[in-house]
Design a protein around this motif. Structure first.
Motif, mmCIF file in Angstrom:
data_model
loop_
_atom_site.group_PDB
_atom_site.id
_atom_site.type_symbol
_atom_site.label_atom_id
_atom_site.label_comp_id
_atom_site.label_asym_id
_atom_site.label_seq_id
_atom_site.Cartn_x
_atom_site.Cartn_y
_atom_site.Cartn_z
ATOM 1 N N LEU A 163 72.256 33.753 75.763
ATOM 2 C CA LEU A 163 71.061 34.591 75.886
ATOM 3 C C LEU A 163 70.726 34.928 77.332
ATOM 4 N N LEU A 164 71.326 34.201 78.274
ATOM 5 C CA LEU A 164 71.064 34.519 79.680
ATOM 6 C C LEU A 164 71.450 35.962 79.975
ATOM 7 N N LYS A 165 72.578 36.402 79.454
ATOM 8 C CA LYS A 165 72.999 37.792 79.660
ATOM 9 C C LYS A 165 72.039 38.748 78.967
ATOM 10 N N GLU A 166 71.694 38.452 77.740
ATOM 11 C CA GLU A 166 70.830 39.344 76.960
ATOM 12 C C GLU A 166 69.466 39.506 77.616
ATOM 13 N N VAL A 167 68.846 38.376 77.960
ATOM 14 C CA VAL A 167 67.528 38.418 78.595
ATOM 15 C C VAL A 167 67.635 38.992 80.009
ATOM 16 N N GLY A 168 68.673 38.575 80.742
ATOM 17 C CA GLY A 168 68.839 39.058 82.112
ATOM 18 C C GLY A 168 68.985 40.566 82.164
ATOM 19 N N GLU A 169 69.764 41.144 81.254
ATOM 20 C CA GLU A 169 69.952 42.591 81.258
ATOM 21 C C GLU A 169 68.676 43.323 80.854
#
Length: 477
Positions: A190-196
């Motif tokens: 989720l780091l990628k999902e939230v970060g983007e």
């Protein structure tokens, strides 16, 4: 001018070690900690009642780091959106207001980084020990819980003291690999999902994150080689979680009517114009209809000329400072121009003094309590203390870079290089700063008789370079 952070890989050679020791002496940087400070650092922490050790937190830091300020856990909310749980090391649980440890932190202000080591803000027993969010260590933390909507916008914020226990210490390369390969478990994926999502919101509000590469000097076979570590996407996603928390802290303090913000005015037109000339010299296409923010997002830090320009972009961050307010009297300027929103430093208390105070104000605000008197008593002096600490850290960084670059170039005196003129002194336009195309070095240029062409390319000759006696200096060829 702002310079790069430099890391030396391998054992620095004797001349470099000697030059760095001399620099510490010259700048009068703090040495060992006094006995009374060490004694206080050895006392037990004041532990919170709330137990959050069931949250499987993880940290993301460089592999060798032991001073771990932040740990996180990301999850999906049943009603849609996301929950970000972000634990920040609770230095306040160890530092008694008005004590010897507190006074020493005010004297040091922030951790100083040298290529061969660091001068820490707090004793190692704290910053790399009981206060650090090391894996499988139960310790006190300031736990932020931030609920986001499906689009990544902040909806609900809570912050409280808690006992936490990190489960894993990860580094950026490992995180990037697991996410790219699809092997990351959901909290990490989720780091990628939230970060983007947060990056998209940053673009929407006009904010800018500079992905400036880290310069690395590698000792090899008795000489030095220069390399870059361009930031990975995971670096930027991780930074967005920190920015999210700093923005939440700022809003909490503004609502509370008392706080300390990190502020930055908009860059003057002249500074942007100078940056346009540098872009032209580095052969970076910057059409007039393209904004600065749009250009920065289009750059690839893996490309040397893009990396050079990103470093020059840090000149637009000049003027950042700390703004204190109290009793509901809000300051005229509350925003940070690069963030494009109110923002506060609160996520690195092991390394930066002001973050401990920001945390205490936010904890009081969230609990509906008045700001502690000892915080209010120190508040007005913080901007000056932080400014002096930042100047000292900036001097350390600049001088270290100069020493390391002189070591890199010491065997090439007399050689010719292609360079770009990135700075010219107003009072003497024959003196300025050049950036070499290869190796990627900034250095002083002087000795010519004509005005230096700011933002233009120039062939230069290395006139001197010795890590012990002379910084690298170039002359027009």
């Amino acid at each position: 001018m702002p310079r790069r952070h430099v890391r030396v890989t391998g054992a620095p050679q004797a001349p470099l070690r000697a030059a760095l020791r001399a620099l510490r002496t010259e700048l009068g940087v703090p040495g060992s900690f006094p006995a009374d400070v060490l004694a206080e650092a050895g006392r037990p922490a004041r532990l919170p009642a709330y137990d959050a050790t069931d949250i499987p937190l993880f940290t993301i830091d460089p592999p060798s780091s032991e001073d771990l300020d932040q740990a996180m856990h990301l999850s999906r909310r049943e009603r849609g959106g996301y929950r970000v749980q972000y634990a920040i090391a609770d230095v306040g649980a160890f530092v008694a207001p008005g004590g010897a440890l507190d006074a020493e932190a005010h004297r040091r202000v922030m951790t100083l980084y040298f290529p061969d080591g660091k001068i820490p803000l707090h004793p190692p027993a704290l910053f790399e020990g009981v206060a650090s969010l090391l894996p499988n260590q139960t310790c006190p933390a300031v736990l932020w819980t931030i609920d986001l909507g499906p689009d990544g916008r902040t909806e609900i914020v809570d912050v409280r003291r808690a006992l936490v226990r990190s489960r894993a210490k990860l580094d950026y390369a490992t995180v990037q690999h697991r996410i790219d390969e699809g092997t990351a478990e959901e909290p990490l994926a989720l780091l990628k999902e939230v970060g983007e999502l947060r990056e998209a919101l940053e673009t929407e509000r006009g904010g800018i994150s500079l992905n400036v590469p880290e310069q690395e000097i590698v000792e090899k076979d008795g000489t030095y080689e220069l390399a870059y570590r361009a930031p990975l996407p995971a670096d930027a996603w991780n930074a967005q979680i920190s920015l999210l928390t700093g923005m939440a802290a700022a809003e909490l303090m503004l609502d509370h009517g008392t706080g300390v913000l990190r502020t930055l005015p908009a860059a003057p037109d002249g500074a942007v114009g100078r940056l346009r000339r540098t872009a032209r010299a580095l052969r970076i296409d910057w059409p007039h209809h393209v904004s600065y923010a749009q250009l920065v997002r289009s750059l690839d830090p893996h490309l040397p000329h893009h990396a050079a320009f990103l470093q020059e972009c840090t000149t637009l961050l000049r003027g950042a400072g700390y703004t204190v307010f109290r009793d509901g009297a809000l300051p005229e300027v509350t925003a940070h121009a690069a963030v494009a929103a109110p923002y506060a430093h609160c996520t690195a208390p092991l390394r930066r003094l002001v973050d401990r105070y920001a945390s205490e104000i936010c904890l009081a605000a969230a609990a509906g309590l008045p700001t502690p008197e000892w915080v209010l008593a120190a508040l007005d002096a913080l901007p000056k203390e932080m400014a002096e600490g930042s100047r000292r850290a900036g001097t350390v960084e600049r001088e270290c870079v100069d020493i390391v670059e002189a070591a890199l170039l010491k065997d090439r005196v007399g050689d010719l290089f292609e360079a770009c003129v990135v700075d010219v002194q107003d009072h003497d336009p024959t003196v300025g700063t050049v950036q070499l195309e290869s190796p990627a070095v900034f250095a002083r240029i002087s000795g010519g008789t004509t005005e230096l062409p700011l933002g233009e390319r120039l062939r230069v000759r290395l006139a001197e370079a010795d890590p012990g006696t002379a910084k690298a200096r170039f002359e027009p060829a």
